[in-house]
Enzyme design. Structure first.
Site, PDB file in Angstrom:
ATOM      1  N   GLU A  17       0.811  -1.211   0.000  1.00 26.96           N
ATOM      2  CA  GLU A  17       0.000   0.000   0.000  1.00 26.96           C
ATOM      3  C   GLU A  17       0.854   1.276   0.000  1.00 26.96           C
ATOM      4  O   GLU A  17       0.509   2.271  -0.618  1.00 26.96           O
ATOM      5  CB  GLU A  17      -0.923   0.029   1.234  1.00 26.96           C
ATOM      6  CG  GLU A  17      -2.023  -1.012   1.242  1.00 26.96           C
ATOM      7  CD  GLU A  17      -1.578  -2.339   1.857  1.00 26.96           C
ATOM      8  OE1 GLU A  17      -0.354  -2.642   1.840  1.00 26.96           O
ATOM      9  OE2 GLU A  17      -2.445  -3.077   2.351  1.00 26.96           O
ATOM     10  N   GLY A 435      25.929  -6.619 -20.945  1.00 27.72           N
ATOM     11  CA  GLY A 435      24.996  -7.742 -21.068  1.00 27.72           C
ATOM     12  C   GLY A 435      23.611  -7.350 -21.503  1.00 27.72           C
ATOM     13  O   GLY A 435      23.123  -7.782 -22.532  1.00 27.72           O
ATOM     14  N   GLU A 487      19.795 -10.109 -23.110  1.00 27.05           N
ATOM     15  CA  GLU A 487      19.053 -10.495 -21.896  1.00 27.05           C
ATOM     16  C   GLU A 487      17.553 -10.176 -21.928  1.00 27.05           C
ATOM     17  O   GLU A 487      16.929 -10.003 -20.881  1.00 27.05           O
ATOM     18  CB  GLU A 487      19.689  -9.867 -20.633  1.00 27.05           C
ATOM     19  CG  GLU A 487      21.144 -10.266 -20.436  1.00 27.05           C
ATOM     20  CD  GLU A 487      21.780  -9.682 -19.164  1.00 27.05           C
ATOM     21  OE1 GLU A 487      21.041  -9.391 -18.201  1.00 27.05           O
ATOM     22  OE2 GLU A 487      23.007  -9.542 -19.139  1.00 27.05           O
ATOM     23  N   GLU A 608      29.225  -6.782  -1.364  1.00 25.37           N
ATOM     24  CA  GLU A 608      28.287  -6.562  -0.269  1.00 25.37           C
ATOM     25  C   GLU A 608      28.161  -7.777   0.645  1.00 25.37           C
ATOM     26  O   GLU A 608      27.600  -7.670   1.731  1.00 25.37           O
ATOM     27  CB  GLU A 608      26.922  -6.117  -0.802  1.00 25.37           C
ATOM     28  CG  GLU A 608      26.141  -7.226  -1.463  1.00 25.37           C
ATOM     29  CD  GLU A 608      24.856  -6.721  -2.116  1.00 25.37           C
ATOM     30  OE1 GLU A 608      24.945  -5.757  -2.884  1.00 25.37           O
ATOM     31  OE2 GLU A 608      23.800  -7.290  -1.850  1.00 25.37           O
ATOM     32  N   CYS A 646      29.517  -3.908 -10.596  1.00 22.58           N
ATOM     33  CA  CYS A 646      29.172  -2.546 -10.973  1.00 22.58           C
ATOM     34  C   CYS A 646      29.271  -1.571  -9.811  1.00 22.58           C
ATOM     35  O   CYS A 646      28.288  -1.014  -9.371  1.00 22.58           O
ATOM     36  CB  CYS A 646      27.774  -2.487 -11.567  1.00 22.58           C
ATOM     37  SG  CYS A 646      26.598  -3.533 -10.755  1.00 22.58           S
ATOM     38  N   HIS A 697      23.821   5.300 -15.588  1.00 22.94           N
ATOM     39  CA  HIS A 697      22.763   5.695 -14.653  1.00 22.94           C
ATOM     40  C   HIS A 697      22.038   6.951 -15.120  1.00 22.94           C
ATOM     41  O   HIS A 697      21.021   7.324 -14.574  1.00 22.94           O
ATOM     42  CB  HIS A 697      23.352   5.941 -13.267  1.00 22.94           C
ATOM     43  CG  HIS A 697      24.024   4.718 -12.721  1.00 22.94           C
ATOM     44  ND1 HIS A 697      25.365   4.479 -12.902  1.00 22.94           N
ATOM     45  CD2 HIS A 697      23.535   3.654 -12.057  1.00 22.94           C
ATOM     46  CE1 HIS A 697      25.664   3.321 -12.345  1.00 22.94           C
ATOM     47  NE2 HIS A 697      24.579   2.802 -11.829  1.00 22.94           N
TER      48      HIS A 697
HETATM   49  N1  GLN Z   1      24.671  -8.583 -17.118  1.00 21.62           N
HETATM   50  C1  GLN Z   1      23.869  -7.748 -16.276  1.00 21.62           C
HETATM   51  C2  GLN Z   1      23.261  -6.630 -17.114  1.00 21.62           C
HETATM   52  O1  GLN Z   1      23.874  -6.185 -18.013  1.00 21.62           O
HETATM   53  C3  GLN Z   1      24.666  -7.142 -15.151  1.00 21.62           C
HETATM   54  C4  GLN Z   1      23.801  -6.387 -14.183  1.00 21.62           C
HETATM   55  C5  GLN Z   1      24.517  -5.889 -12.943  1.00 21.62           C
HETATM   56  O2  GLN Z   1      25.722  -5.797 -12.900  1.00 21.62           O
HETATM   57  N2  GLN Z   1      23.808  -5.554 -11.904  1.00 21.62           N
HETATM   58  O3  GLN Z   1      22.174  -6.185 -16.868  1.00 21.62           O
HETATM   59 ZN    ZN Z   2      26.671  -3.801 -13.193  1.00 21.66          ZN
END
Ligand code: GLN
Ligand code: ZN
Length: 760
Positions: A17, A435, A487, A608, A646, A697
């Site tokens: 919600e 990718g 992908e 992480e 990344c 980004h």
């Molecule tokens: N191979 C993935 C993509 O290109 C990698 C994503 C990521 O690093 N979070 O979307």
């Molecule tokens: Zn990445």
């Protein structure tokens, strides 16, 4: 008297919600009053659920429209100057500008909350900062709860953790320590506590999870000063620690003037004895025996034994989840499609509350009083220990048969490199992508229809093949050297694999907050992981059939799959990681067999997973890097293994990157201007690297000049024949209109680099 309480309840609502209300508010579809109304409803509902479950104290102030750290920033008025906040109370416009940016301003930085997948808004401090009470959220919510007759225990982020998790903005180049701000910060906390006391509140919970980290000495003396000041409020303070042990701080914690301490006994059960032997008389000891971060039912008998032992030494034992239930999904009742047996092993937040209250009965009235519940719990434990759905003889056999050789490539990198060069014949500064290509509405529509049964398998396959072909043709036209299939068939890089592996289950409503209105629905790894058939080969093979350029196979790595799932708790995480690694290894080998010469294994969650305490790092690194190597080492020398991470925080873990021994690693670096490559140089990183030159980004299209100068910079740090040219990350969230010109410029930048190489 035994007190049963909770540290925090998920704020998102069983049916998301809060997300819906926030997003409508941001779009302008509902106004502030309507948004506040949804908040009030959710709070009341959550308090009543907790009260009805028999809790003696209910957390209040854990509700937030975005994030509890941001709420603390608002409370103490630490609004960065650029948001133009001019006093009074922090209003929604300012609050959401800090959280998500506005037309004119970027948002504040966001980062992961300890080792969870929850992200908080990082406070920014400058040396001249003054603090003032600018948000009375917790006071208002306490009033609301008290008016409903709820036994409210307000919750705040403690001042030490608040400062520790922030970052310093140096002022005219002068450095300072944010700990110096403590004395200025405390009066705001004191004012808040005083107002809470005036409302008639007795207990307040101050969360200090920073205490589980390796805190410097001066921060520990800050802790002492802080709590001496706060104890003047006349409120009973429960100091909550979680996510790890505070055993090494037992004497410091003992001398603090607080009325209670909370320990996480799920993550760190062994710390209890240190506290039991020295617990000051009259102080409450809150024991987190129900896992706040996973979805399994508690072993009630085991938890009760812990509580009984504590009770034999300490008068005032409290019962709680290990940490806030913010990290658990809301209500298992909503899962109507989950396999009934699996469901009978699980507990979400609502169910965990009931476990707490059963434990209280058991502790107060003896085991006989909860005989039925104990029997059911034992039953679950024994079924999980023996179930054929969990334990696979094949998987065990493979695990037992693993040798050191399985976790290493045949030859050292130098030898592999020359074989790969002969095989692949790539130009210098080879260009590639990470990718994914844009997930267009056409792709998402087709997937949704396929899932609903409105599109048959053949129709779906045709759509995806069309997308793959489009991606391949685009890449050829752009002149990229190593192509990807894009992908299009993947909704999510973990879910896609989980759905095809045994040992995984998926929920319909098992959402947990990741940040703001972004929630994730992690897969559940309940049993041994096994691959029964190839998962990606046909898509990749199809893509390769369309082109003479090498096509890079694309997989998610074992550590990332582990990290982004709810993981079984009946065996070490390392063992689950190894099982996943074997499944991915099989896929890698199958891709090679299908003629794919380059295979990327993504590990964006590798870092992480690092434990909160440095002393535990080596052990993690050993098994996590081991899992990656098992996944990647089934191929011949001439097959090139890539990995991708990344983010740019590698300073602590350079040795780890070398341990992975991927032939090529692609990383984010465009935003940090390649600076981090200096560390690669110093560490003399031996293998090949693709430092991202294109910040994905942002919708901005970087120019050839810009990317070329980043490459020149990179070539200053690393050998030219070590370098690849690629974006920072996948392009899934971008649009083709942005991606096409950006990649064209990227390829041009690489060509410029090549032209300047001495002719050989
Ligand atoms: N191979 C993935 C993509 O290109 C990698 C994503 C990521 O690093 N979070 O979307
Ligand atoms: Zn990445």
């Amino acid at each position: 008297m035994t007190v049963v309480h909770n540290l925090g309840f998920p704020r998102i609502g069983a049916r998301r919600e809060l997300k819906r209300a926030l997003e409508s508010y941001w779009k302008g579809d509902i106004d502030e009053t309507a948004l506040c109304e949804v908040g009030r409803d959710l709070r009341r509902r959550h308090w009543e659920i907790q009260r009805d479950a028999g809790l003696d104290l209910v957390p209040v102030g854990d509700f937030s429209f975005y994030d509890q750290m941001l709420d603390t920033t608002a409370m103490v008025g630490a609004v960065p100057a650029r948001y133009g906040f001019s006093g009074g109370s922090v209003d929604f416009a300012t609050y959401f500008a800090m959280a998500r940016g506005s037309d004119a301003l970027p948002a504040m930085e966001m980062t992961k909350w300890f080792d969870t997948n929850y992200h908080y808004i990082v406070p920014e401090f400058d040396a001249a900062m003054a603090f003032e009470l600018r948000s009375t959220k917790v006071i208002e919510h306490a009033k609301e709860a008290l008016a409903l007759g709820i036994l409210a225990k307000p919750v705040l982020i403690g001042p030490i953790t608040y400062l520790w998790l922030g970052k310093e903005r140096s002022h005219n180049g002068r450095a300072f320590s944010r700990l110096d701000l403590l004395e200025r910060l405390l009066p705001v906390y004191q004012e808040t506590l005083k107002r809470l006391r005036d409302l008639g509140v007795r207990w307040v919970q101050l969360d200090e999870p920073a205490l589980v980290m390796d805190l410097p000495k001066n921060w520990m003396s800050g802790l002492q000063r802080a709590y001496e000041a706060l104890s003047q409020s006349g409120l009973d303070i429960l100091l909550a620690t979680y996510f790890e042990s505070v055993e090494d701080r037992v004497s410091a914690l003992e001398s603090l003037p607080v009325s209670g301490i909370h320990l996480d006994l799920v993550r760190a059960p062994s710390q209890l004895s240190a506290f039991l032997s020295r617990h000051p008389k009259g102080r409450a000891l809150s024991l987190g025996v129900v896992d706040g971060r996973n979805i399994w039912k508690t072993d009630l008998s085991k938890a009760l034994s812990v509580l009984e032992e504590a009770r034999s030494k300490v008068d005032d034992v409290w019962i709680a989840p290990s940490c806030s239930l913010l990290h658990s999904p809301v209500d298992l009742q909503l899962e109507t499609k989950l396999d009934p047996e699996l469901k009978s092993w699980m507990a979400f937040s609502v169910q965990k509350l009931h476990e707490l209250s059963v434990l209280k009965q058991g502790l107060e009235h003896g085991r006989d009083a909860i005989a039925g519940a104990l029997r059911d719990s034992d039953d679950v434990q024994s079924r999980r220990a023996t179930s054929e759905r969990i334990h696979s003889a094949d998987v065990k056999k493979r695990l037992d048969a693993l040798t050191k050789a399985d976790a290493a490539r045949h030859s050292k990198f130098a030898k592999r490199q020359s074989k790969q060069r002969d095989e692949l014949r790539l130009p210098p500064f080879p260009t590639t992508t990470i990718g994914s290509f844009p997930q267009t509405t056409a792709i998402r529509d087709a997937r949704a229809k396929y899932k609903k049964g409105e599109l048959d398998a053949a129709g779906y396959e045709q759509t995806i093949r069309g997308e793959i072909e489009h991606a391949v043709r685009q890449q050829e036209r752009l002149g990229l050297d190593v192509l990807v299939h894009g992908e299009a068939e993947r909704n999510d890089m973990v879910e896609y694999f989980g759905e095809q592996l045994s040992g995984f289950a998926f929920t319909q409503n098992g959402w947990v907050q990741s940040y703001g209105s972004r929630y994730v629905k992690p897969p559940i790894i309940f049993g041994d992981v096994k691959r029964s058939a190839p998962m990606t080969v046909s898509w990749i093979q199809y893509a390769q059939s369309l082109t003479n350029k090498p096509l890079k196979g694309m997989l998610t790595g074992p550590v990332t799959i582990l990290q982004w799932s709810f993981v079984r708790d009946d065996q070490p995480r390392s063992q689950t990681a190894t099982q996943i690694a074997l499944a991915i290894r099989d896929e890698v080998v199958d891709l090679e067999r299908a003629g794919i010469r380059i295979i990327q294994i993504d590990e964006p969650a590798f870092r992480e997973g690092l434990p909160l305490k440095r002393k535990d790092w080596d052990e993690y690194i050993k098994w996590a890097a081991g899992a990656f190597r098992i996944a990647s080492s089934g191929v011949t020398d001439s097959t090139q293994i890539h990995t991708h991470m990344c983010y740019a925080e590698f300073n602590d873990i350079f040795d780890v990157l070398a341990l992975l021994d991927a032939d090529v690693i692609t990383i984010e670096s465009s935003r940090s201007g390649m600076e981090l490559l200096d560390a690669f140089r110093k560490f003399s990183y031996p293998n090949e690297i693709g430092p991202g030159v294109y910040d994905i980004h942002s919708p901005r299209v970087p120019s050839t000049d810009e990317m070329h100068s980043l490459l020149e910079k990179a070539a200053g740090f690393l050998a030219a024949d070590q370098l690849w040219v690629n974006p920072d990350c996948g392009l899934k969230t971008r649009r083709w209109e942005e991606v096409t010109p950006a990649l064209r410029n990227m390829v041009d930048a690489a060509k410029r680099m090549r032209n300047k190489l001495p002719a050989s």
